[in-house]
Design a protein around this motif. Sequence first.
Motif, PDB file in Angstrom:
ATOM      1  N   GLU A   1       0.854  -1.132  -0.039  1.00 13.64           N
ATOM      2  CA  GLU A   1       0.058   0.007  -0.109  1.00 13.64           C
ATOM      3  C   GLU A   1       0.955   1.118  -0.006  1.00 13.64           C
ATOM      4  OE1 GLU A   1      -4.112  -1.597   2.263  1.00 13.64           O
ATOM      5  OE2 GLU A   1      -2.267  -0.687   3.388  1.00 13.64           O
ATOM      6  N   ILE A   2       2.253   1.113  -0.150  1.00 12.43           N
ATOM      7  CA  ILE A   2       2.997   2.097  -0.097  1.00 12.43           C
ATOM      8  C   ILE A   2       3.686   2.388  -1.437  1.00 12.43           C
ATOM      9  CG2 ILE A   2       5.102   3.261   1.063  1.00 12.43           C
ATOM     10  CD1 ILE A   2       2.609   2.752   2.755  1.00 12.43           C
ATOM     11  N   ILE A   3       3.369   3.578  -2.153  1.00 13.36           N
ATOM     12  CA  ILE A   3       3.724   3.643  -3.178  1.00 13.36           C
ATOM     13  C   ILE A   3       4.918   4.919  -3.201  1.00 13.36           C
ATOM     14  CG2 ILE A   3       3.583   4.352  -5.629  1.00 13.36           C
ATOM     15  CD1 ILE A   3       2.174   1.859  -4.583  1.00 13.36           C
ATOM     16  N   PHE A   4       6.176   4.709  -3.838  1.00 10.74           N
ATOM     17  CA  PHE A   4       7.229   5.884  -3.537  1.00 10.74           C
ATOM     18  C   PHE A   4       7.069   6.678  -5.012  1.00 10.74           C
ATOM     19  CE2 PHE A   4       9.907   2.932  -1.201  1.00 10.74           C
ATOM     20  CZ  PHE A   4       9.757   3.614  -0.032  1.00 10.74           C
ATOM     21  N   THR A   5       6.959   8.155  -4.572  1.00  9.31           N
ATOM     22  CA  THR A   5       6.716   9.110  -5.615  1.00  9.31           C
ATOM     23  C   THR A   5       7.849  10.017  -5.483  1.00  9.31           C
ATOM     24  OG1 THR A   5       5.495  10.519  -4.316  1.00  9.31           O
ATOM     25  CG2 THR A   5       4.291   8.590  -5.382  1.00  9.31           C
ATOM     26  N   ARG A   6       7.772  11.139  -6.656  1.00  9.32           N
ATOM     27  CA  ARG A   6       8.568  12.231  -6.486  1.00  9.32           C
ATOM     28  C   ARG A   6       8.351  13.153  -5.303  1.00  9.32           C
ATOM     29  NH1 ARG A   6       8.795  15.787  -9.876  1.00  9.32           N
ATOM     30  NH2 ARG A   6       6.918  15.301 -11.019  1.00  9.32           N
ATOM     31  N   GLY A   7       6.935  13.394  -4.498  1.00  4.16           N
ATOM     32  CA  GLY A   7       6.860  14.022  -3.455  1.00  4.16           C
ATOM     33  C   GLY A   7       5.255  13.992  -3.395  1.00  4.16           C
ATOM     34  N   THR A   8       4.799  14.985  -2.483  1.00  2.00           N
ATOM     35  CA  THR A   8       3.379  15.107  -2.213  1.00  2.00           C
ATOM     36  C   THR A   8       2.688  15.352  -3.679  1.00  2.00           C
ATOM     37  OG1 THR A   8       4.004  15.842   0.027  1.00  2.00           O
ATOM     38  CG2 THR A   8       1.543  16.224  -0.748  1.00  2.00           C
ATOM     39  N   THR A   9       2.965  16.331  -4.140  1.00  6.37           N
ATOM     40  CA  THR A   9       2.468  16.623  -5.564  1.00  6.37           C
ATOM     41  C   THR A   9       2.157  15.530  -6.322  1.00  6.37           C
ATOM     42  OG1 THR A   9       3.418  18.959  -5.315  1.00  6.37           O
ATOM     43  CG2 THR A   9       2.610  18.280  -7.399  1.00  6.37           C
ATOM     44  N   THR A  10       3.370  14.781  -6.700  1.00  6.18           N
ATOM     45  CA  THR A  10       3.112  13.759  -7.738  1.00  6.18           C
ATOM     46  C   THR A  10       2.008  12.847  -7.010  1.00  6.18           C
ATOM     47  OG1 THR A  10       5.357  14.074  -8.097  1.00  6.18           O
ATOM     48  CG2 THR A  10       4.447  11.953  -8.591  1.00  6.18           C
ATOM     49  N   ALA A  11       2.090  12.460  -5.643  1.00  6.09           N
ATOM     50  CA  ALA A  11       1.241  11.424  -5.130  1.00  6.09           C
ATOM     51  C   ALA A  11      -0.215  11.829  -5.482  1.00  6.09           C
ATOM     52  CB  ALA A  11       1.668  11.236  -3.637  1.00  6.09           C
ATOM     53  N   ILE A  12      -0.519  13.128  -5.087  1.00 11.20           N
ATOM     54  CA  ILE A  12      -1.942  13.554  -5.215  1.00 11.20           C
ATOM     55  C   ILE A  12      -2.156  13.758  -6.787  1.00 11.20           C
ATOM     56  CG2 ILE A  12      -3.481  15.770  -4.997  1.00 11.20           C
ATOM     57  CD1 ILE A  12      -1.769  16.668  -2.724  1.00 11.20           C
ATOM     58  N   ASN A  13      -1.435  13.991  -7.592  1.00 10.87           N
ATOM     59  CA  ASN A  13      -1.860  13.868  -9.037  1.00 10.87           C
ATOM     60  C   ASN A  13      -1.879  12.855  -9.415  1.00 10.87           C
ATOM     61  OD1 ASN A  13      -1.534  16.692 -11.029  1.00 10.87           O
ATOM     62  ND2 ASN A  13      -0.207  16.728  -9.089  1.00 10.87           N
ATOM     63  N   LEU A  14      -1.105  11.478  -9.025  1.00  9.70           N
ATOM     64  CA  LEU A  14      -1.422  10.193  -9.225  1.00  9.70           C
ATOM     65  C   LEU A  14      -2.967   9.703  -8.985  1.00  9.70           C
ATOM     66  CD1 LEU A  14      -0.688   7.455 -10.197  1.00  9.70           C
ATOM     67  CD2 LEU A  14       0.208   6.894  -7.866  1.00  9.70           C
ATOM     68  N   VAL A  15      -3.287   9.931  -7.910  1.00  7.56           N
ATOM     69  CA  VAL A  15      -4.662   9.675  -7.333  1.00  7.56           C
ATOM     70  C   VAL A  15      -5.924  10.418  -8.450  1.00  7.56           C
ATOM     71  CG1 VAL A  15      -6.492   9.928  -5.559  1.00  7.56           C
ATOM     72  CG2 VAL A  15      -4.200   9.205  -5.084  1.00  7.56           C
ATOM     73  N   ALA A  16      -5.361  11.587  -8.448  1.00 11.11           N
ATOM     74  CA  ALA A  16      -6.180  12.591  -9.579  1.00 11.11           C
ATOM     75  C   ALA A  16      -6.470  12.086 -10.808  1.00 11.11           C
ATOM     76  CB  ALA A  16      -5.787  14.153  -9.566  1.00 11.11           C
ATOM     77  N   SER A  17      -5.146  11.559 -11.228  1.00 11.71           N
ATOM     78  CA  SER A  17      -5.285  11.275 -12.801  1.00 11.71           C
ATOM     79  C   SER A  17      -5.812   9.723 -12.933  1.00 11.71           C
ATOM     80  CB  SER A  17      -3.838  11.236 -13.462  1.00 11.71           C
ATOM     81  OG  SER A  17      -3.494  12.635 -13.522  1.00 11.71           O
ATOM     82  N   SER A  18      -5.288   8.857 -11.838  1.00  9.58           N
ATOM     83  CA  SER A  18      -5.571   7.408 -11.934  1.00  9.58           C
ATOM     84  C   SER A  18      -7.015   6.906 -11.433  1.00  9.58           C
ATOM     85  CB  SER A  18      -4.311   6.626 -11.378  1.00  9.58           C
ATOM     86  OG  SER A  18      -4.695   5.274 -11.648  1.00  9.58           O
ATOM     87  N   TYR A  19      -7.117   7.681 -10.444  1.00  7.22           N
ATOM     88  CA  TYR A  19      -8.509   7.095  -9.747  1.00  7.22           C
ATOM     89  C   TYR A  19      -9.463   7.976 -10.216  1.00  7.22           C
ATOM     90  CZ  TYR A  19     -12.000   5.960  -6.122  1.00  7.22           C
ATOM     91  OH  TYR A  19     -12.986   5.649  -5.573  1.00  7.22           O
TER      92      TYR A  19
END
Length: 406
Positions: free
Chosen positions: A83-101
């Motif tokens: 359940e832990i995904i490494f990203t480039r930072g908070t911004t990338t993590a939020i964008n991942l949810v916005a774009s994928s989910y």
Amino acid sequence: MNAYKKDFPILHQEVNGHPLVYLDSAATSQKPYQVIEALENYYKSYNSNVHRGVHTLGSKATDAYEGAREKVRRFINARFSKEIIFTRGTTTAINLVASSYARTHLRTGDEIVITPSEHHSNLIPWQQVAKLTGATLKFFPLEPDGTLDLSKVKETLTDSTKIVAIQHVSNVLGTIHPIKEIAQLVHQHGGIILVDGAQSVPHMKVDVQDLDADFLAFSAHKMLGPTGIGVLYGKEALLEEMEPIEFGGEMIDHVDLYDSSWKELPWKFEGGTPIIAGAIGLGAAIDYLQAIGMEKVEAHDRALTKLAFEKLSQVEGITIYGPKENRTGAVTFNLDDVHPHDVATVLDAEGIAVRAGHHCCQPLMRWLQATATARASFSIYNDEQDIDRLVEGLQKTKEYFGNVFR
């Protein structure tokens, strides 16, 4: 807590002839020797790519990288390492949810609810999702001190609310929002909640199972770790539904000429060579914080924020934004008739580093009726002497500009 200042080499210097007082940790925190040495040791001793190599260095790097993932899991009390995904930072993590989910789950008439005080990184992705899906972007109303009234939160939510994306702690006001209670209300309507933990994870124990957060995003560099790496936590069932948004090596299972399949969680979201050194550094930062104890970190940061609020309140002509109580990590203010950039410049001449500007929160600045503000933000290496230096620096700022305009 000032005993820990010795562990941060950057603090052992003078700036403009004065001992450095670093009060900009909300932008990025400083790094202790232990984190710097962990990065150095990786590059000097076992620098290698991960997962595919069978040689000794590759195995050691893989163990350290995946070991860091497990440290993160324990640190936020996720159920599974996947359940832990490494990203480039908070911004990338939020964008991942916005774009994928969000883009695949939202339709016209659905609602996304956030607050007017969100960092741009937790505002702009939802603006774009709303435009692309036809969903409606709504906002929880803020109380005059920047807090949330749970009764008004409840009134704002409807059965059309599919996503709530909300900061745990405001990077401007220091406000601590009641995430656990908000999550309960969101789930009653069948929605999901994403928590921006960039300013909470460094300052308090964050337990994703206790909060019942569906997603949590945070960055290493705000919690004594290196820049360039962050974390997206997501509940397993939600992550399984989501498709990757970056494609290439590392995240694939099988590749044909015309089609491909993905690896299982968490690796399907980590395309390309991952942020190996960053993960190792984040793991070292977690080790450092846990050796202190997050309860002690939280008590220190809250107490220091309260002390700063009280001492700054005694400065004539100052306006402090946000609540007096239930805040942590930062105090944001303005001096009458002095632009915050000028405040920051005079303080810098005294060796005191603060941030000035809109802090990536332009809608909040308009709500505060301020074009910009100055912000002092804290970490475990700050102490009462740093607050006293800040107050003295503000008095000198007032004197300087009083003489200029006299």
